[in-house]
Design a protein around this motif. Structure first.
Motif, PDB file in Angstrom:
ATOM      1  N   PHE A 106     -19.105   1.099  15.426  1.00 42.02           N
ATOM      2  CA  PHE A 106     -18.746   1.976  14.440  1.00 42.02           C
ATOM      3  C   PHE A 106     -16.999   0.607  12.601  1.00 42.02           C
ATOM      4  O   PHE A 106     -17.610   0.807  12.178  1.00 42.02           O
ATOM      5  N   LEU A 107     -16.890   0.155  14.435  1.00 38.84           N
ATOM      6  CA  LEU A 107     -15.920  -0.073  13.355  1.00 38.84           C
ATOM      7  C   LEU A 107     -15.399  -1.411  12.287  1.00 38.84           C
ATOM      8  O   LEU A 107     -15.489  -1.425  11.602  1.00 38.84           O
ATOM      9  N   ALA A 108     -16.456  -2.642  13.013  1.00 39.03           N
ATOM     10  CA  ALA A 108     -16.532  -3.715  12.588  1.00 39.03           C
ATOM     11  C   ALA A 108     -17.421  -3.888  11.459  1.00 39.03           C
ATOM     12  O   ALA A 108     -16.644  -4.210  10.076  1.00 39.03           O
ATOM     13  N   PRO A 109     -18.381  -3.679  10.902  1.00 41.56           N
ATOM     14  CA  PRO A 109     -18.789  -3.453   9.701  1.00 41.56           C
ATOM     15  C   PRO A 109     -18.103  -2.701   8.757  1.00 41.56           C
ATOM     16  O   PRO A 109     -17.883  -3.180   7.370  1.00 41.56           O
ATOM     17  N   ALA A 110     -17.691  -1.462   9.305  1.00 43.35           N
ATOM     18  CA  ALA A 110     -17.020  -0.767   7.504  1.00 43.35           C
ATOM     19  C   ALA A 110     -15.493  -1.234   7.799  1.00 43.35           C
ATOM     20  O   ALA A 110     -14.973  -1.353   6.609  1.00 43.35           O
TER      21      ALA A 110
END
Length: 434
Positions: free
Chosen positions: A150-154
């Protein structure tokens, strides 16, 4: 995409209006933007925490496994560490990209780092136990992988909202410097701290994650996507992102080449094996090997931030990937820790050239309202390849031994470079990157 240059990008949907929070009319340097400086500090802290935690986890799992198993079987447990982080990435990255185009990106980034901090706390509690079960370490690794999904694309979609398009190219280079700063100091510090005390390494990681959370909370930029023109459901949005990457041949070729090469030639999992049982250099040598790659990447990132590649991007990318494969091959055959460190240094510099070109291609070709989804596809191909590569390396060590696995990976990377140059001619011929 059939053109041979990034000058004529593929047809994309019209860009949404620039939000009032953006800095498109402001300075071209991202360092003049307060929120970018906070974001940069948070990224350095988070990457540093991840690297220290990774060093501690790999060393701890290998030490526990070696109590009851020979080298070949113990290496499989190292592969499980990568697999346990890859599976949640595989399951959640694409839905996370769709969510990043619908919900507040800053809140998603912050919450993801909070979960990573809680994982570090769990690792610390088990390390203090003295002899934690391997299944417990692997279970926490699964949760940590989900948080990264969830961290990377956001995070990648939030960066243009903070700096705007005008300051985006130097901001990408600066983010690479942030990553490599953590990638250099993290393994080196991790090797030293692990040699002193494993629980201390996890405690340091938890403190760094807390610092990252504090920096993110101070950012004022609104992280809510300004426009959602498609009005599609989550599943349809995921399909739209996949279709966009598939049709953009230059982007598809770049990220798939990285996936294959990292899968075949990634040496992160092999460093504890070579340090302990082949080069016999212990934890300090382990830290040296882990840091060498990052040092080369950081120096190249600094160079590219001052002298960016603007022409013959495709040729530079394929040359860099080939050099990376050669370095992996030499690493497998080396009997000297200094030679091993030197080729990892060169490999890190070559990898940074490839990363810089790939990220530039993706950012220039992607409209703002699709950045979360396209970033999630990129993350699935590229970011997850590291974890999947560790699992693959564990199996190859079991079959070929550590030296054979490294040699096979280097040869495979060179072969993949030739195949991709033929299958994706538009990527090979990509010229200007401005």
């Amino acid at each position: 995409m059939t053109t041979d240059s990034i000058d004529t990008a593929p047809t994309v949907p019209p860009q949404p209006p620039t939000p009032p929070e953006s800095h498109d009319g402001g300075p071209s340097s991202p360092w003049a933007i307060r929120d970018f400086r906070l974001l940069w500090i948070g990224r350095v802290a988070a990457v540093l925490g991840i690297q220290i935690q990774s060093s501690a986890l790999l060393w701890q799992v290998y030490e526990i496994a070696r109590r009851d198993h020979p080298i070949a079987e113990a290496s499989l447990y190292l592969g499980l560490v990568g697999l346990c982080q890859f599976l949640p990435l595989l399951a959640f990255t694409l839905p996370a990209g769709a969510m990043a185009d619908r919900r507040d990106r800053k809140h998603t980034v912050t919450l993801s780092v909070v979960v990573e901090c809680l994982c570090a706390l769990a690792f610390l509690a088990m390390a203090l136990h003295g002899s934690p079960p391997l299944w417990g370490l692997l279970a926490v690794a699964v949760v940590f992988g989900a948080a990264r999904a969830f961290l990377a694309p956001a995070s990648q979609a939030f960066l243009p909202m903070v700096v705007g398009r005008k300051a985006l190219p130097p901001a990408i280079a600066a983010q690479s410097i942030a990553f490599q700063t953590g990638a250099i100091a993290g393994p080196a510090l991790g090797g030293v701290i692990v040699g002193l005390n494993v629980p201390l390494a996890y405690a340091c990681s938890m403190g760094l994650f807390l610092l990252a959370v504090g920096s993110l909370l101070l950012i004022r930029t609104n992280g809510k996507p300004q426009v959602d023109p498609s009005k599609l459901g989550p599943i349809q949005q995921v399909r739209e992102g996949l279709a966009y990457v598939w049709k953009t041949r230059i982007v598809l070729g770049a990220i798939s080449l990285d996936l294959v090469v990292v899968l075949l030639a990634g040496v992160a999992l092999l460093t504890p094996i070579f340090a302990r049982d082949i080069l016999h250099v212990g934890t300090l040598g382990f830290g040296l090997l882990r840091a060498s790659f990052g040092v080369g990447a950081l120096l190249m990132a600094l160079y590219l931030s001052r002298f960016p590649i603007v022409r013959h991007g495709g040729r530079w990318m394929f040359a860099a990937v080939a050099v990376f494969g050669i370095c992996t091959l030499v690493f497998g055959l080396s009997k000297s820790v200094w030679l091993s460190g030197a080729v990892l240094f060169i490999g890190g510099a070559a990898d940074m050239i490839s990363v810089n070109i790939r990220q530039t291609l993706i950012q220039l070709a992607t409209p703002d309202h699709m950045r979360g989804r396209v970033s999630s596809v990129s993350m699935l191909f590229i970011g997850a390849s590291n974890e999947l590569g560790e699992a693959y390396s564990g199996v190859m060590v079991r079959l070929l031994g550590p030296i054979g696995a490294a040699v096979f990976g280097g040869v495979g990377a060179l072969a993949a470079t030739g195949v991709w140059a033929k299958v994706f001619p538009s990527l090979r011929k990509a010229n200007r990157l401005t």
